[in-house]
Design an enzyme around this catalytic site. Structure first.
Site, PDB file in Angstrom:
ATOM      1  CG  ASP A 196      -0.550  -2.373   6.369  1.00  0.00           C
ATOM      2  OD1 ASP A 196      -1.663  -2.606   6.897  1.00  0.00           O
ATOM      3  OD2 ASP A 196      -0.347  -1.395   5.628  1.00  0.00           O
ATOM      4  NE  ARG A 213     -10.076  -2.203  -3.230  1.00  0.00           N
ATOM      5  CZ  ARG A 213      -9.441  -1.523  -2.262  1.00  0.00           C
ATOM      6  NH1 ARG A 213      -8.254  -1.918  -1.828  1.00  0.00           N
ATOM      7  NH2 ARG A 213      -9.959  -0.433  -1.752  1.00  0.00           N
ATOM      8  CE1 TYR A 235      -9.482   3.239   6.208  1.00  0.00           C
ATOM      9  CE2 TYR A 235      -8.710   4.453   8.130  1.00  0.00           C
ATOM     10  CZ  TYR A 235      -8.515   4.008   6.843  1.00  0.00           C
ATOM     11  OH  TYR A 235      -7.346   4.313   6.197  1.00  0.00           O
ATOM     12  CE  LYS A 236      -8.248  -0.329   4.383  1.00  0.00           C
ATOM     13  NZ  LYS A 236      -8.879   0.322   3.219  1.00  0.00           N
ATOM     14  CG  PHE A 289      -1.980   1.052   1.141  1.00  0.00           C
ATOM     15  CD1 PHE A 289      -3.092   0.894   0.331  1.00  0.00           C
ATOM     16  CD2 PHE A 289      -1.835   2.241   1.842  1.00  0.00           C
ATOM     17  CE1 PHE A 289      -4.047   1.891   0.222  1.00  0.00           C
ATOM     18  CE2 PHE A 289      -2.792   3.245   1.737  1.00  0.00           C
ATOM     19  CZ  PHE A 289      -3.899   3.067   0.929  1.00  0.00           C
TER      20      PHE A 289
END
Lengths: 417, 417
Positions: free
Chosen positions: B203, B377, B228-229, B126
């Site tokens: 991560d 995605r 927050y995912k 990322f």
């Protein structure tokens, strides 16, 4: 019998141009809250906005709401810049905590002054400022030079004589001291720092929203501050950084996150800092906190920082008068400058019994706070504190001291003070 | 005519042990939300808690509420440690953003491996991971060695052959790759990294709450992740750090703030790191975000990460089946591993028209997301996504592709993708 000091509270409230702003905040009971310098009250607009943000923007809009959320950090920064601080749009952004921001700006400043080996800080600066700078000094093998400051009077430009020299890279001071409320002379000190070629970083936490912070007037290079005190943005709301426009292209902050990247969603291979103040962001900002900052800053801007400062001066002057009349005779001492221009909007008094008296006040429905070693700190947020509140708070304080009821409280400190 | 693929969705939903968890989330309309991998849905409990926290705890409790707020970062960390991640109480704390946490842990790791001059990162990690490490490498004069990874398959332990040697101080990889959804073999890779004496930083952003993250099993040293995912803590909710218990006393993070200080409210002269995981905090935490993390983590813990992962595997398997049947024949390719154990809970497909198709899907009431260069995605949050939703989402995707309606959309990217 008419108490002339009490009558004056009524007169001052009646003549207060900011009195209508009290209605902009949530008041659920008759608590005498004199700690807005630590955590400001909840604005009505913020309550409504947060409810909508959680329930509609997150709950229903979901990821689509990022189309508007993405600009909030900048909007919050611009609102602060133009309405609260003495800065221009594009010079302030709301991000991270004060401590993380101190680290970013201090690191960037040190990188911009290679070869200079001294960081200057006042010895009574807020702990996080001292700790962040201590860590940077240790990591880089620099000297952390402390200015010895009388904790009741704050740092004066004279205190820097013999401290500033051509070895100094960075000076970090609070505009309003957290313990005493003493306000530093930002223009004079910034000028002295610039004369030796160092950069000046101001901590505005206890000043912003209470008094003018003359960043442009003084030519200050860098500043940080929190938003949960006089700016009323709520517990742990994000902090801000100020970077003078002409410094933005010549300094680089050390934490290279995707929110500081130019063309963030290209997700390209190498970091290239965004133009302007955006590079001082790092990761995903806390969206609800940004909204609270915007609402809080708007109220402050609408009232006007000059009007707020004038009322803050009047509130603290009145408080000191009550203190002199009622409290000082019992062996308490003022730990805040008597000259209104030399202080912020809180007043600190000290006495060995301050911790016990703080607890007694809370039980009497008055909320101040306590600071080590023996300081009772009383804040007067100009947007919602009435002169009547000051009178009533000091009346209860006087009763506690005169009755000796505080002696029933423990001397053992609680975990949070 | 009965569509056997559709019938199966009904059967799978009927047999789904997690089906009742859907009611724990706010659903205001019939939007087909397949982007929980980017921003999770609002839990009902979080909506209620945030309302109360703002209106009662802040609005009425004011500064007094810090008595309970002060422990939230640790409580949130422990809830994640024991209910979501494979860690012990005291090994995780919720603080700052993922990017800032990456900086803190990577800096601490580099300090703990003096003399070693290489940081290893995958070239498709990322962006913020790559940028943070690039900044650290530059500041310290180290080499940032990238592992070239096929973006559809993710990093394999074999990819590290020839990359790992005794110069390597730190390896930072994503457990589940943001672009492809490929899941790395955490135990095997961690072991290979430890064999050369380097520290391993994972991560977990795209993994936590979707699949087990075997931190203890693998002996991982350090980890960071967002909330927050799949953890459903809301936009910009605070991130977390994991530091293996026996490393906590031997490493020091670089940002010395007052929330990382032992005996914080003594406000003493020198920084002394707090014991344990607390030293990885810096400044005032965002209180409402911490509450949202706790509520989100609790739901995940209650459902159980193994059950969540099993449903995630079934959802993605079913999605790939629909893809193979309906979408692949039109020239689209799968960009996610076919073996369920090698992926997380999102599936990525690619085609030159992906950006236009993404926009067409949104107009058809389906929310996926897009990632450069040409990736569609699609996320399947196991706590609230039904097999029926997968079927309906792919049905609309098929219609868009077969009708060619996507050709009416612009190829110009929007600012946020």
């Amino acid at each position: 019998m008419v108490d002339p000091l009490h009558s004056r509270a009524g007169e001052l409230d009646a003549a207060d141009p900011l009195a209508p702003f009290r209605e902009r905040f949530v008041f659920a009971d008759d608590l005498l809250y004199l700690d807005g310098n630590s955590l400001g009250r909840l604005p009505v607009a913020t309550r409504e906005r947060l409810r909508r943000a959680v329930e509609v923007e997150w709950g229903t809009g979901l990821i689509r709401s990022w189309d508007s959320w993405i600009d909030l950090a900048r909007e919050a920064g611009d609102t602060l810049a133009t309405g609260v601080l003495d800065a221009s749009p594009g010079e302030v952004i709301v991000t991270d905590s004060t401590s993380v921001n101190l680290y970013k700006l201090a690191s960037a400043a040190l990188d911009a002054r290679p070869g200079r080996r001294v960081i200057v800080v006042e010895d009574d600066n807020f702990p996080t400022d001292r700790y962040v700078l201590e860590g940077l000094a240790k990591a880089r093998g620099l000297e952390l030079r402390t200015v010895a400051v009388h904790i009741d009077h704050g740092v004066q430009v004279e205190d820097l004589t013999g401290v500033l020299d051509s070895d100094v890279a960075l000076v970090c001071l609070s505009h309003v001291a957290y313990r005493s409320g003493a306000r530093a002379d930002m223009p004079a000190i910034t000028e002295a720092v610039h004369q030796v070629g160092a950069l000046m970083l101001w901590d505005l936490c206890h000043a912003a929203g209470a008094v003018p912070t003359p960043l442009h007037v003084s030519g200050a290079d860098l500043a940080v501050g929190c938003t949960y005190k006089y700016l009323n943005a709520g517990p742990g709301a994000p902090a801000y950084v100020y970077v003078k426009a002409d410094l933005q292209t010549s300094i680089t902050q050390p934490i290279w996150g995707w929110f500081g990247q130019r063309d963030q969603f290209a997700m390209g291979p190498d970091y290239e800092p965004a133009a302007g103040i955006q590079q001082f962001m790092v990761g995903s900002p806390q969206i609800f906190g940004l909204m609270a900052v915007i609402e809080g800053a708007r109220i402050t801007a609408e009232a006007g920082i000059e009007a707020i400062a004038a009322k803050g001066a009047a509130l603290t002057t009145y408080a000191i008068e009550l203190f002199d009349e009622w409290i000082a005779p019992h062996g308490w001492a003022l730990a805040t400058p008597r000259e209104a221009k030399q202080r912020g909007a809180h007043v600190t008094v000290h006495h060995p019994a301050a911790w016990q008296v703080t607890q007694a006040l809370k039980d009497a429905g008055v909320i101040p706070d306590f600071r080590t070693p023996d300081r009772l700190r009383i804040g007067f947020a100009p947007l919602y504190t009435r002169f009547e509140d000051v009178h009533e708070g000091f009346t209860r304080l006087r009763t506690i001291i005169e009755s000796g009821s505080w002696q029933g409280y423990s001397t053992a400190r609680s975990r949070i003070t």
